[in-house]
Design a protein around this motif. Structure first.
Motif, PDB file in Angstrom:
ATOM      1  N   ALA A  35      -7.085  -1.236  10.991  1.00 10.61           N
ATOM      2  CA  ALA A  35      -6.943  -2.130   9.839  1.00 10.61           C
ATOM      3  C   ALA A  35      -7.542  -1.968   8.171  1.00 10.61           C
ATOM      4  CB  ALA A  35      -7.872  -3.415  10.517  1.00 10.61           C
ATOM      5  N   PRO A  36      -6.495  -1.919   7.597  1.00 13.21           N
ATOM      6  CA  PRO A  36      -7.689  -1.766   6.236  1.00 13.21           C
ATOM      7  C   PRO A  36      -7.802  -3.514   5.743  1.00 13.21           C
ATOM      8  CG  PRO A  36      -5.397  -1.881   5.939  1.00 13.21           C
ATOM      9  CD  PRO A  36      -5.243  -2.187   7.500  1.00 13.21           C
ATOM     10  N   LEU A  60      -1.377  12.269   8.079  1.00 13.66           N
ATOM     11  CA  LEU A  60      -2.743  12.845   8.141  1.00 13.66           C
ATOM     12  C   LEU A  60      -2.885  13.816   9.427  1.00 13.66           C
ATOM     13  CD1 LEU A  60      -4.501  12.035   6.260  1.00 13.66           C
ATOM     14  CD2 LEU A  60      -3.191  14.596   5.595  1.00 13.66           C
ATOM     15  N   LEU A  76      -8.566  15.580   0.593  1.00 16.58           N
ATOM     16  CA  LEU A  76      -9.464  15.288   1.541  1.00 16.58           C
ATOM     17  C   LEU A  76      -9.215  13.814   1.603  1.00 16.58           C
ATOM     18  CD1 LEU A  76     -12.080  16.955   3.376  1.00 16.58           C
ATOM     19  CD2 LEU A  76     -10.258  16.193   4.667  1.00 16.58           C
ATOM     20  N   ALA A  77      -9.443  13.369   0.344  1.00 14.91           N
ATOM     21  CA  ALA A  77      -9.612  12.140   0.671  1.00 14.91           C
ATOM     22  C   ALA A  77      -8.668  11.009  -0.005  1.00 14.91           C
ATOM     23  CB  ALA A  77     -10.871  11.348  -0.611  1.00 14.91           C
ATOM     24  N   PRO A  78      -6.859  11.199   0.559  1.00 10.75           N
ATOM     25  CA  PRO A  78      -5.782  10.841  -0.230  1.00 10.75           C
ATOM     26  C   PRO A  78      -6.348   8.979  -0.659  1.00 10.75           C
ATOM     27  CG  PRO A  78      -5.990  10.321   2.066  1.00 10.75           C
ATOM     28  CD  PRO A  78      -7.485  10.972   1.738  1.00 10.75           C
ATOM     29  N   GLY A  79      -5.589   8.263  -1.468  1.00 12.48           N
ATOM     30  CA  GLY A  79      -6.241   6.880  -1.701  1.00 12.48           C
ATOM     31  C   GLY A  79      -7.746   6.705  -2.337  1.00 12.48           C
ATOM     32  N   PRO A 109      -4.086   6.288   4.251  1.00 14.92           N
ATOM     33  CA  PRO A 109      -3.889   6.255   5.878  1.00 14.92           C
ATOM     34  C   PRO A 109      -5.097   4.819   5.976  1.00 14.92           C
ATOM     35  CG  PRO A 109      -5.432   8.183   4.729  1.00 14.92           C
ATOM     36  CD  PRO A 109      -4.474   7.711   3.427  1.00 14.92           C
ATOM     37  N   LEU A 110      -4.670   4.135   7.404  1.00 15.55           N
ATOM     38  CA  LEU A 110      -5.843   3.647   7.915  1.00 15.55           C
ATOM     39  C   LEU A 110      -6.650   3.789   8.446  1.00 15.55           C
ATOM     40  CD1 LEU A 110      -2.746   0.789   8.644  1.00 15.55           C
ATOM     41  CD2 LEU A 110      -3.704   1.343   6.718  1.00 15.55           C
ATOM     42  N   VAL A 159     -14.107  10.698   9.919  1.00 18.01           N
ATOM     43  CA  VAL A 159     -12.479  11.505   9.958  1.00 18.01           C
ATOM     44  C   VAL A 159     -12.418  12.517  11.373  1.00 18.01           C
ATOM     45  CG1 VAL A 159     -10.917  12.447   8.639  1.00 18.01           C
ATOM     46  CG2 VAL A 159     -11.959  10.359   7.869  1.00 18.01           C
ATOM     47  N   THR A 184      -5.235  14.461  10.925  1.00 19.85           N
ATOM     48  CA  THR A 184      -6.680  13.508  10.972  1.00 19.85           C
ATOM     49  C   THR A 184      -6.500  12.190  10.838  1.00 19.85           C
ATOM     50  OG1 THR A 184      -7.516  14.017   9.000  1.00 19.85           O
ATOM     51  CG2 THR A 184      -7.905  15.241  10.069  1.00 19.85           C
ATOM     52  N   VAL A 185      -8.193  11.982  12.003  1.00 14.91           N
ATOM     53  CA  VAL A 185      -7.709  10.235  11.775  1.00 14.91           C
ATOM     54  C   VAL A 185      -9.143   9.926  11.585  1.00 14.91           C
ATOM     55  CG1 VAL A 185      -8.153   9.695  14.659  1.00 14.91           C
ATOM     56  CG2 VAL A 185      -6.908   8.235  13.222  1.00 14.91           C
ATOM     57  N   ALA A 186      -9.403   8.271  10.946  1.00 11.65           N
ATOM     58  CA  ALA A 186     -10.745   7.979  10.163  1.00 11.65           C
ATOM     59  C   ALA A 186     -10.911   6.473  11.711  1.00 11.65           C
ATOM     60  CB  ALA A 186     -10.831   6.945   9.006  1.00 11.65           C
ATOM     61  N   ARG A 243       0.676  -1.526   0.184  1.00 13.37           N
ATOM     62  CA  ARG A 243       0.028  -0.474  -0.367  1.00 13.37           C
ATOM     63  C   ARG A 243       0.833   1.237   0.008  1.00 13.37           C
ATOM     64  NH1 ARG A 243      -5.021   0.505   2.819  1.00 13.37           N
ATOM     65  NH2 ARG A 243      -5.646   2.530   3.220  1.00 13.37           N
ATOM     66  N   ILE A 292     -17.673   7.008   4.868  1.00 11.65           N
ATOM     67  CA  ILE A 292     -16.368   7.674   5.425  1.00 11.65           C
ATOM     68  C   ILE A 292     -17.418   9.142   5.295  1.00 11.65           C
ATOM     69  CG2 ILE A 292     -14.422   8.653   5.583  1.00 11.65           C
ATOM     70  CD1 ILE A 292     -13.295   6.060   4.171  1.00 11.65           C
ATOM     71  N   LEU A 311     -16.478  10.644   2.043  1.00 10.89           N
ATOM     72  CA  LEU A 311     -15.406  10.572   1.412  1.00 10.89           C
ATOM     73  C   LEU A 311     -15.429   9.965   1.166  1.00 10.89           C
ATOM     74  CD1 LEU A 311     -13.041  11.446   4.626  1.00 10.89           C
ATOM     75  CD2 LEU A 311     -13.750  13.567   2.707  1.00 10.89           C
TER      76      LEU A 311
HETATM   77  P1  AMP Z   1      -9.779   1.196   3.628  1.00  2.48           P
HETATM   78  O1  AMP Z   1      -8.301   0.255   2.923  1.00  2.48           O
HETATM   79  O2  AMP Z   1     -11.072   0.256   3.468  1.00  2.48           O
HETATM   80  O3  AMP Z   1      -9.015   0.524   5.130  1.00  2.48           O
HETATM   81  O4  AMP Z   1      -9.964   2.490   3.247  1.00  2.48           O
HETATM   82  C1  AMP Z   1      -8.575   3.850   3.906  1.00  2.48           C
HETATM   83  C2  AMP Z   1      -9.062   4.295   3.176  1.00  2.48           C
HETATM   84  O5  AMP Z   1      -9.991   5.340   4.263  1.00  2.48           O
HETATM   85  C3  AMP Z   1      -8.405   5.751   2.232  1.00  2.48           C
HETATM   86  O6  AMP Z   1      -8.010   4.979   0.934  1.00  2.48           O
HETATM   87  C4  AMP Z   1      -8.580   6.948   2.589  1.00  2.48           C
HETATM   88  O7  AMP Z   1      -9.182   7.560   1.807  1.00  2.48           O
HETATM   89  C5  AMP Z   1      -9.853   6.863   4.135  1.00  2.48           C
HETATM   90  N1  AMP Z   1      -9.172   7.403   5.094  1.00  2.48           N
HETATM   91  C6  AMP Z   1      -8.053   6.959   6.191  1.00  2.48           C
HETATM   92  N2  AMP Z   1      -7.958   7.804   7.147  1.00  2.48           N
HETATM   93  C7  AMP Z   1      -8.769   9.126   6.428  1.00  2.48           C
HETATM   94  C8  AMP Z   1      -8.325  10.528   7.160  1.00  2.48           C
HETATM   95  N3  AMP Z   1      -7.008  10.887   7.577  1.00  2.48           N
HETATM   96  N4  AMP Z   1      -8.884  11.640   6.261  1.00  2.48           N
HETATM   97  C9  AMP Z   1      -9.410  11.204   4.354  1.00  2.48           C
HETATM   98  N5  AMP Z   1      -9.549  10.262   4.826  1.00  2.48           N
HETATM   99  C10 AMP Z   1      -9.455   9.413   5.130  1.00  2.48           C
END
Ligand code: AMP
Ligand code: MG
Length: 321
Positions: free
Chosen positions: A137-138, A111, A217-220, A59-60, A96, A113-115, A54, A179, A190
């Protein structure tokens, strides 16, 4: 596979010890299988990125079992998001929020912030409680590939790279969490997921705004994601289906509900056209089609309401559009 074990209470306790010692464990949630580590252990979280390949900017999500654990990872929780966690936790909702400075930067990809979410699955909750730690955990799949809804899929794609895989059958919801965050007094979506936007709007009494995909704001949230090796195509018409069949030998047609008299290999996302059932079957169908080496998996669109929004979001990403 020696690391694939049934999620009995003894084995969940064993898995909790593995996590406390810095290991990584795949476990079921109500959405998809996750790959978990102690959210406060930099090295263990680092292994998750490594095993999944990854990118470090993605972020996770941190999983908690109690509101006290939420306070360990978050600095503050805006009242409107609290209203949502009160209404929907445990459940497929991730919020988040500003992060606690004690949480290592790697967990949130740097970041501020935390999800966070509280999963609605007895095995996940028991594991977090026993470990007595928030678990980062992703989804338990190689980066960019389809998220797993069974333990066997995890074993097939990650195998021995993880310390333990807890098997509790298929995950009931089958798509990832929804999210949301609060920014400039707006509730932003998100990622659409297992909790519908309509339900969130009902609790808050106001509209949820959609984020533009290029927003930092929505990395990943990459355009191409959740992709099987087979090519995924979204059909706008039957004509396109017949054109594909003329071009490729192995095409799997996926229809939202049962329909008679269609030629070729056909599968239904749900017999009766139920959106929940469609969501829970989606990733299983992608895995199975990949295993059977279809060249093309052709989907007819599903209605974009309720869980249909998450289904179409995943399909577009799988198709890379
Ligand atoms: P997953 O791969 O299902 O665990 O999802 C993780 C996803 O949550 C990431 O790819 C981001 O898009 C989103 N995410 C996680 N942390 C943050 C954050 N601090 N701010 C915005 N989005 C986040
Ligand atoms: Mg994922």
């Amino acid at each position: 596979m020696i690391n694939l074990i049934p999620a009995t209470p003894e084995n969940v306790k064993k898995a909790a010890k593995v996590i406390r010692r810095g290991g990584i464990v795949a476990f079921p949630t109500e959405t998809v299988y996750g790959l978990g580590a102690n959210a406060f252990d930099e090295r263990a979280v680092g292994r998750i990125y490594e095993v999944k390949r990854r990118p470090s900017f993605d972020p996770l999500i941190v999983h908690v079992a109690t509101h006290e654990q939420l306070e360990r990872v978050a600095l503050t929780i805006p009242p409107e998001l609290k209203k949502l966690t009160d209404a929907f936790w445990p459940g497929p909702l991730t919020v988040v929020v500003p992060k606690n400075p004690q949480l290592p930067a790697i967990t949130t990809a740097g970041l501020e912030t935390v999800a966070v979410r509280m999963p609605d699955h007895p095995v996940a909750l028991f594991l977090i409680q026993e470990a007595n730690l928030p678990i980062a955990a992703p989804s338990a799949n190689p980066f960019g590939y389809v998220s797993p809804t069974t333990a066997r899929q995890v074993a097939e794609t990650l195998g021995d790279a993880v310390d333990l895989i807890l098997d509790a059958g298929s995950t009931p919801i089958g798509v990832e969490s929804t999210i949301v965050t609060l920014r400039n007094d707006k509730i932003l979506l998100l990622r659409p997921g297992g909790l519908s936007v309509e339900e969130i709007e009902r609790v808050l009494g106001r509209k949820v705004e959609e984020l533009k995909s290029e927003d930092p704001l929505a990395p990943g949230m990459l355009k191409r994601h959740y992709s099987p090796k087979s090519r995924v195509v979204i059909l706008e018409s039957w004509e396109k289906y017949y054109r594909l069949r003329a071009l490729y030998r192995r095409v799997l047609l996926v229809l939202p509900k049962r329909m008679c008299g269609v030629e070729g290999d056909v599968i239904f996302l749900s017999e009766r056209g139920d959106l929940r059932e469609m969501a829970s079957n989606l990733f299983r169908i992608l895995y199975a089609a990949d295993r059977k080496r279809y060249e093309v998996i052709a989907f007819f669109p599903v209605p974009e309401r309720g869980l249909g929004k998450a289904i179409m979001n995943r399909l577009r990403k799988a198709a890379g559009i």
